[in-house]
Design an enzyme around this catalytic site. Structure first.
Site, PDB file in Angstrom:
ATOM      1  CG  HIS A 198      -0.342   0.211   2.584  1.00  0.00           C
ATOM      2  ND1 HIS A 198       0.423  -0.596   3.092  1.00  0.00           N
ATOM      3  CD2 HIS A 198      -0.227   1.506   3.105  1.00  0.00           C
ATOM      4  CE1 HIS A 198       0.708  -0.186   4.431  1.00  0.00           C
ATOM      5  NE2 HIS A 198       0.589   1.230   4.216  1.00  0.00           N
TER       6      HIS A 198
HETATM    7  C1  UD1 Z   1      -2.210   6.232   4.728  1.00  0.00           C
HETATM    8  C2  UD1 Z   1      -0.962   6.530   5.301  1.00  0.00           C
HETATM    9  C3  UD1 Z   1       0.141   5.461   5.299  1.00  0.00           C
HETATM   10  C4  UD1 Z   1      -0.335   4.391   6.199  1.00  0.00           C
HETATM   11  C5  UD1 Z   1      -1.676   3.984   5.308  1.00  0.00           C
HETATM   12  C6  UD1 Z   1      -2.264   2.925   6.453  1.00  0.00           C
HETATM   13  C7  UD1 Z   1      -0.730   9.167   4.919  1.00  0.00           C
HETATM   14  C8  UD1 Z   1       0.137  10.080   4.057  1.00  0.00           C
HETATM   15  N1  UD1 Z   1      -0.501   7.851   4.548  1.00  0.00           N
HETATM   16  O1  UD1 Z   1      -1.699   5.683   3.429  1.00  0.00           O
HETATM   17  O2  UD1 Z   1       1.238   6.214   6.060  1.00  0.00           O
HETATM   18  O3  UD1 Z   1       0.648   3.320   6.097  1.00  0.00           O
HETATM   19  O4  UD1 Z   1      -2.743   5.023   5.545  1.00  0.00           O
HETATM   20  O5  UD1 Z   1      -2.978   1.946   5.510  1.00  0.00           O
HETATM   21  O6  UD1 Z   1      -1.184   9.410   5.816  1.00  0.00           O
HETATM   22  N2  UD1 Z   1      -9.216   5.183  -0.016  1.00  0.00           N
HETATM   23  C9  UD1 Z   1     -10.592   4.438  -0.278  1.00  0.00           C
HETATM   24  N3  UD1 Z   1     -10.826   4.219   0.988  1.00  0.00           N
HETATM   25  C10 UD1 Z   1     -10.485   4.454   2.327  1.00  0.00           C
HETATM   26  C11 UD1 Z   1      -9.308   4.963   2.417  1.00  0.00           C
HETATM   27  C12 UD1 Z   1      -8.727   5.172   1.210  1.00  0.00           C
HETATM   28  O7  UD1 Z   1     -10.917   4.415  -1.148  1.00  0.00           O
HETATM   29  O8  UD1 Z   1     -11.333   4.075   3.379  1.00  0.00           O
HETATM   30  C13 UD1 Z   1      -8.499   5.597  -1.190  1.00  0.00           C
HETATM   31  C14 UD1 Z   1      -8.614   6.940  -1.445  1.00  0.00           C
HETATM   32  O9  UD1 Z   1      -8.941   7.253  -2.786  1.00  0.00           O
HETATM   33  C15 UD1 Z   1      -7.390   7.911  -1.350  1.00  0.00           C
HETATM   34  C16 UD1 Z   1      -6.388   6.596  -1.111  1.00  0.00           C
HETATM   35  O10 UD1 Z   1      -7.013   5.531  -0.779  1.00  0.00           O
HETATM   36  O11 UD1 Z   1      -7.232   8.871  -1.788  1.00  0.00           O
HETATM   37  C17 UD1 Z   1      -5.232   6.914  -0.330  1.00  0.00           C
HETATM   38  O12 UD1 Z   1      -5.680   6.925   0.952  1.00  0.00           O
HETATM   39  P1  UD1 Z   1      -4.790   7.956   1.892  1.00  0.00           P
HETATM   40  O13 UD1 Z   1      -5.334   7.889   3.215  1.00  0.00           O
HETATM   41  O14 UD1 Z   1      -4.646   9.034   1.675  1.00  0.00           O
HETATM   42  O15 UD1 Z   1      -3.496   7.129   2.116  1.00  0.00           O
HETATM   43  P2  UD1 Z   1      -2.913   5.733   2.328  1.00  0.00           P
HETATM   44  O16 UD1 Z   1      -2.293   5.109   0.926  1.00  0.00           O
HETATM   45  O17 UD1 Z   1      -4.336   4.914   2.827  1.00  0.00           O
HETATM   46  N1  UDP Z   2      -4.432  -5.059   8.473  1.00  0.00           N
HETATM   47  C1  UDP Z   2      -5.878  -5.544   8.610  1.00  0.00           C
HETATM   48  N2  UDP Z   2      -6.448  -5.915   7.465  1.00  0.00           N
HETATM   49  C2  UDP Z   2      -5.747  -5.781   6.276  1.00  0.00           C
HETATM   50  C3  UDP Z   2      -4.297  -5.504   6.189  1.00  0.00           C
HETATM   51  C4  UDP Z   2      -3.655  -4.888   7.340  1.00  0.00           C
HETATM   52  O1  UDP Z   2      -6.439  -5.410   9.606  1.00  0.00           O
HETATM   53  O2  UDP Z   2      -6.409  -6.284   5.360  1.00  0.00           O
HETATM   54  C5  UDP Z   2      -3.772  -4.582   9.661  1.00  0.00           C
HETATM   55  C6  UDP Z   2      -2.237  -5.326   9.940  1.00  0.00           C
HETATM   56  O3  UDP Z   2      -2.485  -6.381  10.793  1.00  0.00           O
HETATM   57  C7  UDP Z   2      -1.658  -4.197  11.048  1.00  0.00           C
HETATM   58  C8  UDP Z   2      -2.396  -3.045  10.259  1.00  0.00           C
HETATM   59  O4  UDP Z   2      -3.452  -3.404   9.532  1.00  0.00           O
HETATM   60  O5  UDP Z   2      -2.206  -4.395  12.192  1.00  0.00           O
HETATM   61  C9  UDP Z   2      -1.123  -2.341   9.397  1.00  0.00           C
HETATM   62  O6  UDP Z   2      -1.691  -1.267   8.794  1.00  0.00           O
HETATM   63  P1  UDP Z   2      -1.342  -0.690   7.251  1.00  0.00           P
HETATM   64  O7  UDP Z   2      -0.621  -1.915   6.720  1.00  0.00           O
HETATM   65  O8  UDP Z   2      -2.546  -0.157   6.613  1.00  0.00           O
HETATM   66  O9  UDP Z   2      -0.388   0.387   7.706  1.00  0.00           O
HETATM   67  P2  UDP Z   2       1.077   0.653   8.269  1.00  0.00           P
HETATM   68  O10 UDP Z   2       1.443  -0.133   9.437  1.00  0.00           O
HETATM   69  O11 UDP Z   2       2.211   0.562   7.059  1.00  0.00           O
HETATM   70  O12 UDP Z   2       1.095   2.017   8.596  1.00  0.00           O
END
Ligand code: UD1
Ligand code: UDP
Length: 348
Positions: A198
Site C-alpha cells: 500500500h
Molecule cells: C495512509 C498513510 C500511510 C499508512 C496507510 C495505512 C498518509 C500520508 N499515508 O496511506 O502512512 O501506512 O494510510 O493504511 O497518511 N481510500 C479509499 N477508502 C478508504 C481510504 C482510502 O478508497 O477508506 C483511497 C482514496 O482514494 C485515497 C487513497 O485510498 O485517496 C489513499 O488513501 P490515503 O488515506 O490518502 O493514504 P493511504 O495510502 O491509505
Molecule cells: N491489517 C488489517 N487488514 C488488512 C491489512 C492490514 O487488519 O487487510 C492490519 C495489520 O494487521 C496491521 C495494520 O493493519 O495491524 C497495518 O496497517 P497498514 O498496513 O494499513 O499500515 P502501516 O502499518 O504500514 O502504516
C-alpha cells in the site's frame, strides 16, 4: 484526566484500541476520527470488532492528497480541541492524521503526546518520515516503542521528552492472538503466501505493482492478497491483473489478518505494522522496500529487505532464511506505561 485521541487510518484504529482500554478506567477518553480512512473495511469494522468506543467526533474529510488533507484537517481538529479542552491530546504513528492532529493541538494550545515517537527510516522522500519528524518536534511528550527510537530522539535533542514504553501493537497481538478468525477465503488449508502492498511509492506505480505481482506468483502457487484501496485503484486504472496464483480479497478485519499472518508460510509486505506482526508471530517476512523504520528487524535477521525489483524479490523469496524473534525480551503493556507516564507528567 480527559484524554483526546486523534486517529484517522487503519493502523491508528488498531493502536487506539489498545490505548483506549488502558485509559478508560479511571480516566475519560474521547476519540476524534479525522475521516482519512472511511470505507467500512478500513474504518468502522475495526471499531466494532476491537470494541473501540464510537468516535466522539467524526470529521467529514473530503480531500485527497497530502497537502489538501492536512490543510483541511487542522482547523477542524483545532476547533474540536478548543471545545472539548482535553488535558492531553494523543496522536499516533506517522500519517497525515498524525501531523494534522499534532499541529491542531499546538494551535489550540493543548498538551500533545506522540505514540510511536522516534521511529525513523531516514528516507526524506517519504511523507511519513516528514510527518514523524515534525510531530516529534512539536510534541510535549514522546512515547518511544524501543531503544532505537529513544536514541533517534536523543540525537535530535528530544531525549528529555522521551519515555520508553514498548510497542502498543505488540500488546494487541498478545491480547488477541487466540481470538484470530479464519477468513472465509478458499484455499487456506495448504501452504500460502500473504501479500500486502500500500505504500504510495509502490502502490501508485503500475510497473512496480505489476512486477511484484509477477514475482510473487512465480515464487508461490497460492498468494492471498488483501488489497488496500490505494492499490486497487492503480490496478483498476491500469488494467493490472494478478496471475491465477493470486487470490485478491478486500481488506480484512484485524482478527482475520492475525489468522492469515499466523498461518502464512511467508509474508511479503511493505506495511510497517505487518512486518512487526510477522516478527512477533514468528513468520518469515520479505519487505518490499529499500529500507525500514523498524531496522532492528533487519539487523537481527527477523525480516529481509527486497525492494520492488522483481528479480530481487524472486531471489529473496528463494533464499529467505530469517531468525525467530525472542519475544520474551520485548517490553509488554506499552499502553499502561503510556497512561502512567501521562498521570505522572500531568499530576492527575
Ligand atoms: C495512509 C498513510 C500511510 C499508512 C496507510 C495505512 C498518509 C500520508 N499515508 O496511506 O502512512 O501506512 O494510510 O493504511 O497518511 N481510500 C479509499 N477508502 C478508504 C481510504 C482510502 O478508497 O477508506 C483511497 C482514496 O482514494 C485515497 C487513497 O485510498 O485517496 C489513499 O488513501 P490515503 O488515506 O490518502 O493514504 P493511504 O495510502 O491509505
Ligand atoms: N491489517 C488489517 N487488514 C488488512 C491489512 C492490514 O487488519 O487487510 C492490519 C495489520 O494487521 C496491521 C495494520 O493493519 O495491524 C497495518 O496497517 P497498514 O498496513 O494499513 O499500515 P502501516 O502499518 O504500514 O502504516
Amino acid at each position: 484526566m480527559l484524554v483526546a485521541s486523534i486517529v484517522g487510518t487503519r493502523p491508528q484504529f488498531i493502536k487506539v484500541a489498545v490505548v483506549d482500554r488502558a485509559i478508560r478506567d479511571p480516566h475519560r477518553h474521547q476519540i476524534i476520527h479525522t475521516g482519512q480512512h472511511y470505507d467500512s473495511d478500513m474504518s468502522g469494522d475495526f471499531f466494532r470488532q476491537l470494541k473501540i468506543p464510537d468516535p466522539h467526533v467524526h470529521l467529514p474529510l473530503a480531500s485527497h492528497g497530502n497537502a489538501a488533507q492536512v490543510g483541511e484537517m487542522i482547523p477542524q481538529l483545532s476547533e474540536q480541541l478548543m471545545e472539548c479542552r482535553p488535558d492531553v491530546v494523543l496522536v499516533y504513528g506517522d500519517t497525515n492524521s498524525t501531523l494534522a492532529g499534532a499541529l491542531a493541538a499546538v494551535y489550540s494550545r493543548s498538551f500533545v503526546a506522540h505514540v510511536e515517537a522516534g521511529v525513523r527510516s531516514f528516507e526524506r522522500e517519504l511523507i511519513e518520515e516528514f510527518n514523524r519528524v515534525v510531530t516529534d518536534h512539536v510534541s510535549d511528550l514522546l512515547f518511544a516503542p524501543d531503544e532505537r527510537a529513544i536514541q533517534h530522539l536523543s540525537k535530535e535533542g528530544l531525549g528529555a521528552r522521551a519515555v520508553l514504553t514498548g510497542d502498543v501493537m505488540h500488546d494487541l497481538v498478545l491480547d488477541t492472538v487466540d481470538l484470530a478468525i479464519r477468513p472465509a477465503v478458499p484455499g487456506l488449508d495448504g501452504d500460502f503466501m500473504l501479500l500486502t502492498i500500500h505504500r504510495a511509492l509502490t502502490a501508485d506505480d503500475p510497473d512496480k505493482l505489476a512486477g511484484i505481482l509477477t514475482a510473487v506468483a512465480t515464487a508461490h502457487p497460492r498468494v492471498i492478497f488483501p488489497v488496500h484501496p490505494r492499490t486497487r485503484q492503480t490496478m483498476d486504472r491500469h488494467g493490472i491483473r494478478a496471475g491465477a496464483a493470486v487470490t485478491m480479497i478486500p481488506p480484512v478485519s484485524y482478527l482475520e489478518m492475525l489468522w492469515l499472518e499466523r498461518h502464512a508460510s511467508i509474508i511479503v509486505t511493505d506495511s510497517g505494522g505487518v512486518q512487526r506482526e510477522a516478527s512477533w508471530l514468528g513468520r518469515p517476512c520479505v519487505i518490499l522496500r529499500e529500507t525500514t523504520e523498524w531496522a532492528d528487524l533487519i539487523d537481527d535477521r527477523h525480516c529481509l529487505l527486497a525492494g520492488t525489483d522483481p528479480a530481487r524479490i524472486t531471489e529473496a523469496l528463494r533464499t529467505v532464511d530469517v531468525r525467530p524473534r525472542d519475544v520474551s525480551s520485548l517490553r509488554p503493556r506499552a499502553a499502561e506505561r503510556i497512561v502512567r507516564a501521562l498521570e505522572e507528567r500531568l499530576g492527575r
